[in-house]
Design a protein around this motif. Sequence first.
Motif, PDB file in Angstrom:
ATOM      1  N   VAL A  21       0.829  -1.356  -0.346  1.00 32.31           N
ATOM      2  CA  VAL A  21       0.152  -0.162   0.154  1.00 32.31           C
ATOM      3  C   VAL A  21       0.686   1.299   0.337  1.00 32.31           C
ATOM      4  O   VAL A  21       1.494   1.404   0.738  1.00 32.31           O
ATOM      5  N   GLN A  22       0.740   2.266  -0.993  1.00 35.12           N
ATOM      6  CA  GLN A  22       1.705   3.270  -1.425  1.00 35.12           C
ATOM      7  C   GLN A  22       0.665   4.018  -0.248  1.00 35.12           C
ATOM      8  O   GLN A  22      -0.309   4.091   0.098  1.00 35.12           O
ATOM      9  N   PRO A 172       6.455   5.956   0.746  1.00 35.11           N
ATOM     10  CA  PRO A 172       6.602   5.383   2.044  1.00 35.11           C
ATOM     11  C   PRO A 172       5.341   4.020   1.739  1.00 35.11           C
ATOM     12  O   PRO A 172       4.478   4.329   1.162  1.00 35.11           O
ATOM     13  N   LEU A 173       5.663   2.924   1.692  1.00 41.59           N
ATOM     14  CA  LEU A 173       4.793   1.569   1.182  1.00 41.59           C
ATOM     15  C   LEU A 173       4.804   0.892   2.788  1.00 41.59           C
ATOM     16  O   LEU A 173       5.505   1.574   3.896  1.00 41.59           O
ATOM     17  N   MET A 174       3.362   0.598   2.906  1.00 37.49           N
ATOM     18  CA  MET A 174       3.227  -0.353   4.034  1.00 37.49           C
ATOM     19  C   MET A 174       2.827  -1.369   3.569  1.00 37.49           C
ATOM     20  O   MET A 174       1.690  -2.092   2.819  1.00 37.49           O
ATOM     21  N   GLU A 175       3.223  -2.931   4.047  1.00 37.98           N
ATOM     22  CA  GLU A 175       3.124  -4.048   2.981  1.00 37.98           C
ATOM     23  C   GLU A 175       2.332  -5.176   4.332  1.00 37.98           C
ATOM     24  O   GLU A 175       2.680  -5.237   5.479  1.00 37.98           O
ATOM     25  N   PHE A 205      -5.058   6.700   2.020  1.00 38.21           N
ATOM     26  CA  PHE A 205      -3.909   5.791   0.763  1.00 38.21           C
ATOM     27  C   PHE A 205      -4.671   6.635  -0.223  1.00 38.21           C
ATOM     28  O   PHE A 205      -6.190   7.178  -0.004  1.00 38.21           O
ATOM     29  N   ASP A 206      -4.358   7.173  -1.208  1.00 42.72           N
ATOM     30  CA  ASP A 206      -5.644   7.363  -2.797  1.00 42.72           C
ATOM     31  C   ASP A 206      -5.336   5.845  -3.214  1.00 42.72           C
ATOM     32  O   ASP A 206      -4.681   6.016  -3.953  1.00 42.72           O
ATOM     33  N   ALA A 207      -6.475   5.864  -3.463  1.00 42.26           N
ATOM     34  CA  ALA A 207      -6.793   4.749  -4.818  1.00 42.26           C
ATOM     35  C   ALA A 207      -6.606   5.144  -6.503  1.00 42.26           C
ATOM     36  O   ALA A 207      -6.286   4.803  -7.592  1.00 42.26           O
TER      37      ALA A 207
END
Length: 505
Positions: A21-22, A172-175, A205-207
């Motif tokens: 997730v960005q 930044p990512l969240m895995e 988060f922005d899809a």
Amino acid sequence: MTAQASESRELAAVIGLEVHVQLETATKIFCGCSTDVADAEPNTHTCPVCLGLPGALPVVNEGAVEAAVKVGKAIDADIPEETAFHRKNYYYPDLPKNFQITQYDSPICQDGELEFTVEGERRSVDIRRAHLEEDPGSIKHVREGSGPLESRTCSIERADYTLVDYNRAGTPLMEIVTEPDFRAPGEVRSFLEKLEEVLEYLGVFDATRDGSLRIDANLSMVEAGEVDDDGDIDEAVLEDANRTEVKNISSHKGAEQALSFEASRQRKLIQSGRAVEQETRHFNETHGNTVSMRSKEEEKDYRYFREADLPPLRVSHWKDEVPIPELPDARRERFVAEYGLSEEAASKLTSTKQVADFFEDVAERFDANLAATWVADNLLGELNYRDMAITDIDDRFDEVTRLVELVAEDEITAKNAHETVLREMLDTGDDPDTVVDREGLGKTTGDEVQQAVVEAIDENPDAVEDYHSGEDGAINFLVGQVMQKTGGSADPGDVNGLLREELES
């Protein structure tokens, strides 16, 4: 085992996900470069830190950490007193440092869960971990020739050369890593839809950002008898089952398609007596299939070690102060209780935070059921038809409420408001009053409607005879005649009543 014996085996899919997730932050996770790179020239949002130049030191973005804490709270995860960053070492052109800063054995979120609905039933999937890391850059494979670069991008097999853009490197990512709790591709799609919904409600988060959600999916096929009635499976069975990892899937639908293909491919291999290779595969969205990329790496191949340039991360002193908003399930329940909506309407109206906010703003001015009908059914239906979202009309909220006001005050019919005014508003950009005036949709006066009723009865004696013979459907024909005479500006319910009064008099 013979091929005939293999064909008789019942097999079940076991699926786990790694969702990247960005996170929505203004700057990158370890430097001050902007993450707003959508229209930027390649390699213009970079600095010595995100390019990994000698002597450049990373600094953790507090906003990214706060976003991770919000996610942890939303999935009811444990957030440890102390967490740390590590280096994951591998060599690929889009990784400028030749390692990725990530979290290995001390993720910021551990042992969470997420509930979702699939085919009308509530399910819960365990979240093993969710950790912070930096995104690599992006690669474009290009063919030689003239014309814009975008028109010459292609698969690696057809490319003449490859370009690398490091603008995304360091985003930044969240895995989010699930347990292998899924048993069907449709479950995965439902889970991803719910996860994205929660992330949007959290505001992390922005899809709409390109590549903001990427999915790696692991799938194994096991003997159906190894899965118990609760869907659980022994870990030793999973250890013995070869699994494939399908990388870089970019959508919910794509995940379902990729896993459906992969389950079918593995089932055919096993039933024909052949082995499933443990490997990493790529999903080809154009053809709807997966293709082999490489043999699957093991943990040891990445040579993890602690990131010496970043101290341990401690969030225990402020994590309780990080607020999270009302989440979709809670808001859905409140809409049912507070506004008296059906479960179906409440689900539609909480599908995104923006839709829920829009509905509540309308409901402040009008009856809740009227607001729900207009937002959940009429407005969302027309937006979906045009491939638009509620965010595309944020600046037209006053125009939408004016249209609902025209209906609520009985100045135009609900039918005309939806089928003519709303559609023209979306197609032309005109305001509702302009459309009403142009199309002559103001409600016909009572005398004009009564006159149209008398004329319709006089001009259609056969329909009148059918009505008196007990064929009640004839009234619908007469209603249609009156509506035609009034240009659709009369209320069909009122017309029906006036016709029956006139016919019975």
